[in-house]
Design an enzyme around this catalytic site. Sequence first.
Site, short mmCIF file in Angstrom:
data_model
loop_
_atom_site.label_atom_id
_atom_site.label_comp_id
_atom_site.label_asym_id
_atom_site.label_seq_id
_atom_site.Cartn_x
_atom_site.Cartn_y
_atom_site.Cartn_z
N ASN A 136 58.31 17.56 55.11
CA ASN A 136 57.41 17.50 56.26
C ASN A 136 58.04 18.18 57.48
OD1 ASN A 136 55.70 15.82 54.66
ND2 ASN A 136 56.91 14.04 55.26
N ASP A 165 67.63 7.83 49.44
CA ASP A 165 66.80 7.31 50.52
C ASP A 165 67.03 5.80 50.61
OD1 ASP A 165 64.54 6.37 52.11
OD2 ASP A 165 63.60 8.30 51.70
N ILE A 166 67.27 5.30 51.82
CA ILE A 166 67.53 3.87 51.96
C ILE A 166 66.24 3.05 51.94
CG2 ILE A 166 69.72 4.18 53.15
CD1 ILE A 166 68.23 3.41 55.76
N GLN A 190 56.70 13.76 59.74
CA GLN A 190 58.16 13.85 59.69
C GLN A 190 58.72 12.70 60.53
OE1 GLN A 190 59.94 17.27 61.59
NE2 GLN A 190 61.70 17.26 60.21
N HIS A 246 64.72 17.86 55.73
CA HIS A 246 65.09 17.19 54.50
C HIS A 246 63.95 17.26 53.50
CE1 HIS A 246 63.13 14.05 56.91
NE2 HIS A 246 62.87 13.39 55.78
N PHE A 247 64.32 17.37 52.24
CA PHE A 247 63.39 17.39 51.13
C PHE A 247 63.53 16.07 50.37
CE2 PHE A 247 64.10 21.71 52.24
CZ PHE A 247 62.99 22.45 51.83
N HIS A 248 62.40 15.49 50.01
CA HIS A 248 62.39 14.29 49.17
C HIS A 248 62.22 14.73 47.72
CE1 HIS A 248 61.41 11.34 52.50
NE2 HIS A 248 61.01 12.47 53.06
#
Length: 202
Positions: A131, A75-76, A138, A144-146
């Site tokens: 989300n 993640d940036i 979202q 996408h999953f964190h």
Amino acid sequence: MREIDTHFPAEACPFCGIAAAYPHPSSPPPSLWKKQDEKEMSLEDIVPDGDVQPERTQPGSFVVLAGRGVVAFLDILPMVGGHLLVATRNHRVKVSDMTSDEAQEMGFYLPLLSRVVSKVTNVSDWNIVQNNGARAAQVVPHVHFHIIPRPATKPEIKSRSWTMFGRGQRDELDEEEGARVAGEMRRCLREEIKRAKGVSKL
């Protein structure tokens, strides 16, 4: 067309840009798990270190995995160091839009990548957050999953929201640190895949 799609079309999706910048070396077979050996498929999903070039995308990306149906990258705007995103390769807005093959590949990689994040960050607890839709916070309308490590001691995050919804209070990813962490995650993922698949060498 869904409301979230109209303000963030697929052609402008940053996650689609990452997936396009790191194509899988093999074209996907008609049935992901039946037409090709899992061992070969899994090992070639990890981007070779020499092929990782953050400047391929805008903003830059630090890619760990580029599978047939799943990609993983840092993640940036991480909540903490080692915050990893695991996304579908194709543009799917919500989990309900995923194909069964995509869901199966996602299910295969989430446990492996969770172990990778834990080992690389040396943090034994983590959140997996996902989300669906703008009202569910979202931000990027692409599945996408964190995977977010939960350090035991880091006082500066005590005031931050650990609900993980939306952008929250985040710091920009340092490029040098991003390259180091992503490289360590790729190395660790190779080991995890070899262990999971019983492969003795690459």
